[in-house]
Design a protein around this motif. Structure first.
Motif, PDB file in Angstrom:
ATOM      1  N   GLN A   1     -34.421 -15.397  12.567  1.00 33.11           N
ATOM      2  CA  GLN A   1     -35.116 -14.201  13.066  1.00 33.11           C
ATOM      3  C   GLN A   1     -36.575 -14.535  13.283  1.00 33.11           C
ATOM      4  O   GLN A   1     -37.140 -15.375  12.578  1.00 33.11           O
ATOM      5  CB  GLN A   1     -34.986 -13.044  12.071  1.00 33.11           C
ATOM      6  CG  GLN A   1     -33.675 -12.296  12.204  1.00 33.11           C
ATOM      7  CD  GLN A   1     -33.657 -10.986  11.452  1.00 33.11           C
ATOM      8  OE1 GLN A   1     -34.163 -10.905  10.339  1.00 33.11           O
ATOM      9  NE2 GLN A   1     -33.073  -9.955  12.059  1.00 33.11           N
ATOM     10  N   ARG A   2     -37.174 -13.869  14.252  1.00 40.48           N
ATOM     11  CA  ARG A   2     -38.586 -14.105  14.554  1.00 40.48           C
ATOM     12  C   ARG A   2     -39.425 -13.258  13.598  1.00 40.48           C
ATOM     13  O   ARG A   2     -39.157 -12.070  13.419  1.00 40.48           O
ATOM     14  CB  ARG A   2     -38.859 -13.703  16.006  1.00 40.48           C
ATOM     15  CG  ARG A   2     -40.094 -14.351  16.569  1.00 40.48           C
ATOM     16  CD  ARG A   2     -39.886 -14.806  17.996  1.00 40.48           C
ATOM     17  NE  ARG A   2     -38.877 -15.878  18.076  1.00 40.48           N
ATOM     18  CZ  ARG A   2     -38.386 -16.350  19.208  1.00 40.48           C
ATOM     19  NH1 ARG A   2     -38.776 -15.875  20.366  1.00 40.48           N
ATOM     20  NH2 ARG A   2     -37.485 -17.318  19.192  1.00 40.48           N
ATOM     21  N   ASP A   3     -40.421 -13.873  12.992  1.00 39.10           N
ATOM     22  CA  ASP A   3     -41.307 -13.092  12.117  1.00 39.10           C
ATOM     23  C   ASP A   3     -42.439 -12.480  12.954  1.00 39.10           C
ATOM     24  O   ASP A   3     -42.551 -12.758  14.164  1.00 39.10           O
ATOM     25  CB  ASP A   3     -41.806 -13.940  10.942  1.00 39.10           C
ATOM     26  CG  ASP A   3     -42.853 -14.963  11.343  1.00 39.10           C
ATOM     27  OD1 ASP A   3     -43.309 -14.942  12.513  1.00 39.10           O
ATOM     28  OD2 ASP A   3     -43.217 -15.786  10.498  1.00 39.10           O
ATOM     29  N   PRO A   4     -43.260 -11.600  12.351  1.00 39.93           N
ATOM     30  CA  PRO A   4     -44.296 -10.910  13.136  1.00 39.93           C
ATOM     31  C   PRO A   4     -45.274 -11.864  13.835  1.00 39.93           C
ATOM     32  O   PRO A   4     -45.893 -11.511  14.839  1.00 39.93           O
ATOM     33  CB  PRO A   4     -45.019 -10.056  12.081  1.00 39.93           C
ATOM     34  CG  PRO A   4     -43.997  -9.833  11.002  1.00 39.93           C
ATOM     35  CD  PRO A   4     -43.189 -11.090  10.963  1.00 39.93           C
ATOM     36  N   GLN A   5     -45.376 -13.085  13.303  1.00 43.16           N
ATOM     37  CA  GLN A   5     -46.252 -14.082  13.938  1.00 43.16           C
ATOM     38  C   GLN A   5     -45.543 -14.862  15.050  1.00 43.16           C
ATOM     39  O   GLN A   5     -46.133 -15.775  15.653  1.00 43.16           O
ATOM     40  CB  GLN A   5     -46.795 -15.072  12.893  1.00 43.16           C
ATOM     41  CG  GLN A   5     -47.888 -14.504  11.988  1.00 43.16           C
ATOM     42  CD  GLN A   5     -47.343 -13.496  10.982  1.00 43.16           C
ATOM     43  OE1 GLN A   5     -46.325 -13.736  10.358  1.00 43.16           O
ATOM     44  NE2 GLN A   5     -48.017 -12.346  10.842  1.00 43.16           N
ATOM     45  N   GLY A   6     -44.283 -14.516  15.288  1.00 37.97           N
ATOM     46  CA  GLY A   6     -43.552 -15.181  16.373  1.00 37.97           C
ATOM     47  C   GLY A   6     -42.868 -16.473  15.961  1.00 37.97           C
ATOM     48  O   GLY A   6     -42.334 -17.187  16.803  1.00 37.97           O
ATOM     49  N   ALA A   7     -42.868 -16.772  14.677  1.00 42.27           N
ATOM     50  CA  ALA A   7     -42.214 -18.001  14.211  1.00 42.27           C
ATOM     51  C   ALA A   7     -40.760 -17.711  13.854  1.00 42.27           C
ATOM     52  O   ALA A   7     -40.441 -16.628  13.351  1.00 42.27           O
ATOM     53  CB  ALA A   7     -42.947 -18.559  12.995  1.00 42.27           C
TER      54      ALA A   7
END
Lengths: 276, 276
Positions: free
Chosen positions: A98-104
């Protein structure tokens, strides 16, 4: 012209190809557990990615899913790679991200699977289905209350239902129950994978105490082919499960799933975290 | 000054760091099976790579090894990566590779593992050790003849020894046996992982027929910590194993391993290919 909406299970398993060996999906409200998806739907979705892969050889033989971290409500990606293909078996490695809020990309789940082109051989069951009353003779009850995915199934417990009194006076850890999809969806490999994770935590039964618990790793061995699953159709499965060892924050259980005709469809084991 | 040569198990597990998360090893003649290494030594060596990793958190909780292809006599490499580290659990992905004559890396084995920092909790065994005669009351016999790794262990079968007459007249699939390292090496996690794969193929017992068979995937759940394993030391383990379903070229088995004091050390399951 009427159109029938897809069954929630098929909606939950819907995957869009994002790149070779990579699919996009979305968590399903219909299969929500307490703080994330029902583990069985995650296992089924990973298996679905294997089935969608253009290089697939054979049918599911084994699946191990490791629940590495929480899966949040929202989109996810699955990477499924055939790590090695032999003449009649194929070994898969999988991950869910899953993508985290920082886009990672954050890894939530790892898995391995084996698929196989099976053939007729000498065969015998060494673990016959226990003698139990027919599903029609057993009362339908909720598996337990308060989580959504439980409503997707029909449960008829024969033995070891969830405690009605949480008094710390549990004795055994074995449950036997009839179960099937609540919406009349016929059985297939993904549905069987999900149902292999259907048993409520053995620690709740053994202690008659509802402590936080969650599967860490599950392994499923498939003993039936697509034809046997199709024969089973919308019939009930008998699940039997018992714990083996509760020790220092983890317990394991071992389980079998038969169809009404007494054919062993799958055996499964898992190791589960519990608190206190 | 005398020097004691290392135990063959420690020689087999010797790994040299090749790069971060990557180790070089070599197959062991002392643990050779029929056409490749004893599967248990491969499982143990993969677990050893996890233990050598500088980022390791906790102790082994679960291990799944998928035997994807043959491992030839010679050097191999192991790649071990912590895929996700939580507060008290860590999820590992592993692979074993060998170089082919063209210099390309060929994947032979995939694996996942979970390690965990365990803590004191309510604990209970729900699968007590069966009542069996003490090891000293049971005759020591070879597990079976003709392969080298079997000579590294001491076996005292209580029930379900390998057939002496291969007449196709087998009945059950359960074996109970006392076993320990034949060289007096004290138990540790790697030794326990290897011993979890020690049972001869259930199809040989069930059919009293020796057909080609090989483990496809094994999962081991560790229920004891290092202190309990150290207490067990050079004592015997009681292993109990039985098959569940033989179907279309594959069967599974489920097994438990206790120490002499009756503590459950590990539970394990595998799915096994068999011919005919």
């Amino acid at each position: 012209m009427e159109t029938t909406p897809p069954h929630p299970f098929d909606q939950a398993l819907a995957l869009q190809a994002a790149a070779p060996g990579r699919w996009r999906g979305h968590t399903s409200a219909a299969y929500w557990n307490m703080v994330g998806p029902f583990g069985g739907i995650t296992a089924a979705t990973l298996l679905r990615a294997v089935q969608l892969h253009p290089d697939l050889l054979g049918e599911p033989l084994s699946l191990t899913v490791n629940y590495a971290g929480p899966l949040a409500e929202g989109p996810f990606e699955i990477v499924a790679q055939p790590a090695r293909t032999n003449r009649s078996t194929q070994h898969w490695t999988l991950s869910m991200l899953q993508r985290d809020p920082q886009g990672a990309d954050v890894l939530t789940t790892t898995a391995t699977a084996v698929t196989a082109a099976r053939r007729e051989t000498w065969s015998v069951s060494d673990m016959p289905m226990p003698a139990v009353p027919a599903p029609s003779e057993v009362q339908r009850v909720p598996l337990f209350e308060g989580v959504e995915w439980v409503n997707r199934y029909e449960f008829r417990p024969v033995h070891g239902a969830i405690p009605t009194v949480w008094n710390g006076q549990g004795e055994g850890s074995e449950t036997r129950l009839w179960m099937r999809d609540g919406g009349g969806r016929p059985l297939d490999f993904c549905a069987l994978a999900a149902m292999a994770d259907i048993f409520f935590p053995r620690v709740w039964l053994r202690r008659a105490t509802r402590v936080p618990a969650g599967t860490v790793s599950i392994t499923i061995y498939f003993h039936a082919g697509a034809a046997r699953l199709a024969e089973t159709g919308t019939g009930y499965l008998l699940g039997r499960v018992r714990a083996q060892e509760f020790r220092n924050g983890f317990f394991d259980h071992s389980a079998q799933l038969w169809n009404e005709a007494g054919s062993m469809l799958a055996t499964t084991h898992q190791i589960v975290y519990f608190k206190e």
